[in-house]
Design a protein around this motif. Sequence first.
Motif, mmCIF file in Angstrom:
data_model
loop_
_atom_site.group_PDB
_atom_site.id
_atom_site.type_symbol
_atom_site.label_atom_id
_atom_site.label_comp_id
_atom_site.label_asym_id
_atom_site.label_seq_id
_atom_site.Cartn_x
_atom_site.Cartn_y
_atom_site.Cartn_z
ATOM 1 N N PRO A 138 0.818 -1.217 0.000
ATOM 2 C CA PRO A 138 0.000 0.000 0.000
ATOM 3 C C PRO A 138 0.855 1.272 0.000
ATOM 4 O O PRO A 138 0.469 2.283 -0.586
ATOM 5 N N LEU B 199 -10.094 -5.133 0.403
ATOM 6 C CA LEU B 199 -9.473 -4.811 -0.878
ATOM 7 C C LEU B 199 -10.412 -5.074 -2.053
ATOM 8 O O LEU B 199 -10.454 -4.311 -3.013
ATOM 9 N N PHE C 83 -9.871 -0.123 -6.742
ATOM 10 C CA PHE C 83 -8.966 -0.986 -5.983
ATOM 11 C C PHE C 83 -7.719 -0.209 -5.572
ATOM 12 O O PHE C 83 -7.254 -0.309 -4.422
ATOM 13 N N GLY D 298 -8.776 1.086 -2.066
ATOM 14 C CA GLY D 298 -8.177 -0.072 -1.432
ATOM 15 C C GLY D 298 -6.787 0.240 -0.915
ATOM 16 O O GLY D 298 -6.592 0.543 0.255
ATOM 17 N N LEU D 299 -5.801 0.228 -1.808
ATOM 18 C CA LEU D 299 -4.402 0.362 -1.410
ATOM 19 C C LEU D 299 -4.061 1.726 -0.819
ATOM 20 O O LEU D 299 -3.468 1.826 0.263
#
Length: 303
Positions: free
Chosen positions: A25, A176, A197, A201-202
């Motif tokens: 990340p 995620l 994503f 997410g990251l």
Amino acid sequence: MPKSIVGGRRPIPAHVTVYLFVLVPFVALVAAVPVAWGWGLSWVDVALTVVFYVATCLGTTVGYHRYFTHGAFKAKRPLRIALGVLGSLAVQGPVRHWVADHRRHHAFSDREGDPHSPWRYGTSPLALVRGFWHAHLGWVLDRSLTNQERFAPDLLADADIRIVHRLFGPLTVVTLVAPALLGGLITWSWTGALSAFFWAGLVRITLLHHVTWSVNSVCHLIGERPFTVRDKSANFWPLALLSMGESWHNLHHADPTNARHGVYPGQIDVSARVIRIFELLGWAYDVRWPTPERLAKITRAPV
């Protein structure tokens, strides 16, 4: 004879996973600026990132921290389970590990035994640079595990939380995959799924990581200290909104079970507002709100 503060070492496969969820990340965060410059940033990405950030941050601050670690309020069973799940979605470790580490931090704050004090190596400029690195990230990469039997026996005895703890791996996948799935469905495209994503997410995970770790590092180095404490904890206002009120850290260390950390006018504490909503809905009760008498006992005398 008191139980040891260390309860073993993290298995190598699990330790490799820690490195992956710290570094991958972070690489995404470093890449975020050029990616945004080249590809652009859609409103879907912004909205999903904000929603997932707020939800998982509150899972950490209200759930992992103020509820599970310090018992600032009592929660009915559905809320207790939901807070454990939301905290897990922040990818900061399984609930029992997080709680044991933080209770140990308070037991030995800025002294030998504290897992993440920036004063660990001394007070010289070089020692503080080294200490900042340790308090911010270095301690996360240490394989030693805090003794849960000593610091989190209540969670070891809680059947619901034992299940939530074991589900940390699958919940990490969910945190995620869910943004990608929503991004793909909203935009009806693979590009939308990939972009969500990346951002929700990251990038969201690593941003929340570093905000949380900054409370460990920055908030024990600089800031205001209006309350009497035995350590170096301080209030650092620039982090107040991103941390949902956690950076009013001096008050928290002066009165750890207090449900509100930002107690003065203008001190934004989103987590306290959320706890108040839970209380009004009847989901939370026996909330430990600050009182003038309680604050007076810990307020530092004017110099």
